[in-house]
Design an enzyme around this catalytic site. Structure first.
Site, PDB file in Angstrom:
ATOM      1  N   SER A 158       0.900  -1.117   0.055  1.00  0.00           N
ATOM      2  CA  SER A 158       0.019  -0.030   0.003  1.00  0.00           C
ATOM      3  C   SER A 158       0.901   1.204  -0.070  1.00  0.00           C
ATOM      4  O   SER A 158       1.566   1.360   0.917  1.00  0.00           O
ATOM      5  CB  SER A 158      -0.677  -0.008   1.067  1.00  0.00           C
ATOM      6  OG  SER A 158      -1.665  -1.286   1.222  1.00  0.00           O
TER       7      SER A 158
ATOM      8  N   GLU B  33       2.225   6.176   3.067  1.00  0.00           N
ATOM      9  CA  GLU B  33       2.593   5.025   3.904  1.00  0.00           C
ATOM     10  C   GLU B  33       3.886   4.483   3.459  1.00  0.00           C
ATOM     11  O   GLU B  33       4.925   4.200   4.215  1.00  0.00           O
ATOM     12  CB  GLU B  33       1.627   3.898   3.736  1.00  0.00           C
ATOM     13  CG  GLU B  33       2.116   2.742   4.754  1.00  0.00           C
ATOM     14  CD  GLU B  33       0.827   1.623   4.833  1.00  0.00           C
ATOM     15  OE1 GLU B  33       1.190   0.589   4.606  1.00  0.00           O
ATOM     16  OE2 GLU B  33      -0.173   2.039   4.624  1.00  0.00           O
TER      17      GLU B  33
END
Length: 542
Positions: free
Chosen positions: A219, A291
């Site tokens: 992600s 992230e």
């Protein structure tokens, strides 16, 4: 002119693309592989003395290295992967251990609650640093504490509430520090068949989502729960599946994954991520956080588009440094923040002795503090300079009754035979000191000229020799000593550029004879032997 040489195993001129899942990055001047807390502390002190930038890499599963070469040091924790059991449902795990290795050890022990770690890319240190979660599991739920090394070489144990601050958010993401070890505590046991079935189920779901089709870091953005749905769904609705920028492309199966499909650069990945972030803000009104961990020197424009924190390059304001733990000018800033005294040099629980599982009582903590600046102590050499203390919820672990009692002032030779907290100071190839203390006020101090060679005249030690230089303190669950600079000064090693380094080791022997250590050792000798000055931890004194 001599070239700098790191004080542990290292490689020079390392291609970083070979060290990251993305397969992207320039070359690092040094990549270092410490194998113990002591080597880590020596490394960060050496790196600061050389004025090099320092970054930390886990397994590279969540890292985007810059395209430019990294003229500094990248610290890899792959040399610290030990795992040992400290309680029925408790593991001590070094930060370099792979998440999958932790899951497999839990399976071997029949402990449930860590199945979600199986095939989760990365090492446990990075998992804790970002409070990783998946398949209903979250690392904060099973973490009992975290050992963190500062850029100045101090080692502290942080409680969970000091670390975790919600979904994929920790204090470790905002303060300079290296996770060296993690204490994990789980809720119960399970059968091997049940645990294995859950692990394989998680793996099957990863394969179904094509997580491993191309080089990536999983992600790219954290979910923003204000949006009411995950980022992958948002980007899919915005038409980003299959979108590309240079050699980087959004996965056709999961729209929050960016793959390196064809020789992508870091700039390609950030340009694509910046487009995605801007679209989410424009069409959904949500601000997304990356992230992905960016490390190195990047164009400021790309960092700003992706919302990445950075320090502007001193030589070219069009570039910024991200993911840097230490570097030019950062020592002064840290000193300004932490210039107060007492200064904690070490704080945390004794971890037990590697190779002897569940032998040492849990919850026994030690603390070492510097009470005044080094320059002041050298003048006021008869004032307390270093304080050492131990606290224990179970003081009876140190309270076996000796056959021959202590002297009137509590001084007692061979105190370790009955259980004591111990502190060694000095070492290398020269003399060192050993101090011992118990909750009832018994204590011992001995000088050695070399490993287990007592200084002449101390074959039968006496407390009188240490009068006015050692003060014994005990009460309210704490016990220990303070020491003057006049006593410790000869054991402080001069440091390049000024200042001094204190070599020390905290340890303990319980009344049952089980040993404990802090910091812990790599390949600890068996039978246990604390008289190993070459293994002592070294910390910079201010």
């Amino acid at each position: 002119m001599s070239h700098p040489t790191p004080p542990c195993r290292y490689e020079a001129d390392v291609p970083l693309h070979s060290r990251a899942y993305y397969g992207i990055g320039g070359r690092a001047r040094f990549m270092v592989f410490p194998s113990s807390p002591a080597e880590c502390a020596d490394l960060v002190r050496w790196n600061r003395g050389e004025g090099l930038r320092l970054a930390v890499q886990g397994s590279g599963s969540n890292t985007l290295f810059a395209d430019d070469d990294f003229q500094g040091t990248v610290l890899s924790l792959e040399g610290m992967q030990r795992i040992w059991r400290t309680g029925p449902l408790e593991l001590f795990v070094e930060a370099g251990a792979e998440n999958t290795a932790v899951a497999q050890e839990l399976l071997r022990l029949g402990i449930s609650g860590g199945e979600w770690l199986y095939r989760l890319p990365g090492r446990i240190g990075g998992t804790v640093r970002m409070n990783a979660r998946c398949f209903g599991g979250e690392i904060s739920a099973v973490t009992a504490g975290v050992f963190v090394l500062s850029p100045s070489g101090t080692l502290t144990f942080l409680q969970p509430e000091e670390v975790f601050h919600g979904y994929k958010e920790t204090s470790l993401m905002h303060i300079p520090g290296i996770v060296l070890g993690v204490l994990l505590r789980f809720g119960g046991f399970g059968t091997p068949e049940e645990i294995e079935a859950r692990m394989q189920g998680h793996l099957g779901e990863r394969l179904q989502k094509h997580h491993f089709d191309f080089p990536s870091c999983g992600s790219v953005f954290r979910n923003n729960y204000d949006a009411g749905r995950p980022c992958g769904r948002i980007f899919e609705e915005l038409g980003f599946k299959g979108a590309s920028e240079g050699g980087a492309a959004v996965s056709p199966h999961h729209a929050n994954f960016i793959f390196n499909e064809k020789d992508a650069t870091a700039a390609d990945v950030l340009r694509l991520a910046g487009r995605m972030r801007a679209a989410a803000l424009e069409h959904e009104g949500i601000q997304l956080q990356l992230e992905l961990e960016c490390i190195g020197r990047f164009p400021v424009e790309l960092l700003q588009r992706c919302g990445v924190a950075f320090d502007v390059d001193r030589d070219d304001s069009g570039y910024g440094w991200s993911g840097i733990l230490d570097g030019p000018g950062m020592a002064e800033a840290e000193g300004a923040r932490s210039g107060s005294f007492p200064r904690v040099l070490l704080r945390g629980p004794l971890t037990g002795y590697p190779g002897r599982e569940m032998a040492f009582p849990s919850g026994i903590e030690v603390r070492l503090e510097q009470l005044m600046p080094l320059a002041h102590a050298a003048i006021a050499c008869d004032r307390p300079f270093i304080r050492w203390s131990t606290s224990s919820p179970l003081p009876e672990g140190f309270m076996a009754t000796p056959e021959n009692g202590p002297d009137a002032d509590g001084f007692m030779d061979r105190l370790w035979e009955y259980g004591a907290s111990e502190l060694f100071i000095g070492g290398g190839n020269g003399p060192y000191l050993e101090f011992e203390a118990s909750p009832s006020g018994q204590w011992l101090a001995i000088r050695f000229e070399g490993p287990r060679r007592r200084t002449p005249g101390q074959e039968r030690p006496s407390g009188e020799h240490w009068r006015d230089r050692v003060v014994v303190e005990f009460g309210d669950g704490h016990f220990g000593m303070t020491f003057t600079y006049g006593l410790l000064g000869p054991f402080i090693e001069p440091e390049k550029g000024g200042g001094g380094v204190l070599p020390f080791q905290c340890c303990a022997s319980s009344c049952e004879g089980s040993p404990g250590l802090l910091p812990w050792w790599n390949e600890a000798p068996d039978p246990p032997d604390f008289h190993r000055p070459e293994r002592f931890f070294r910390v910079m004194l201010d």
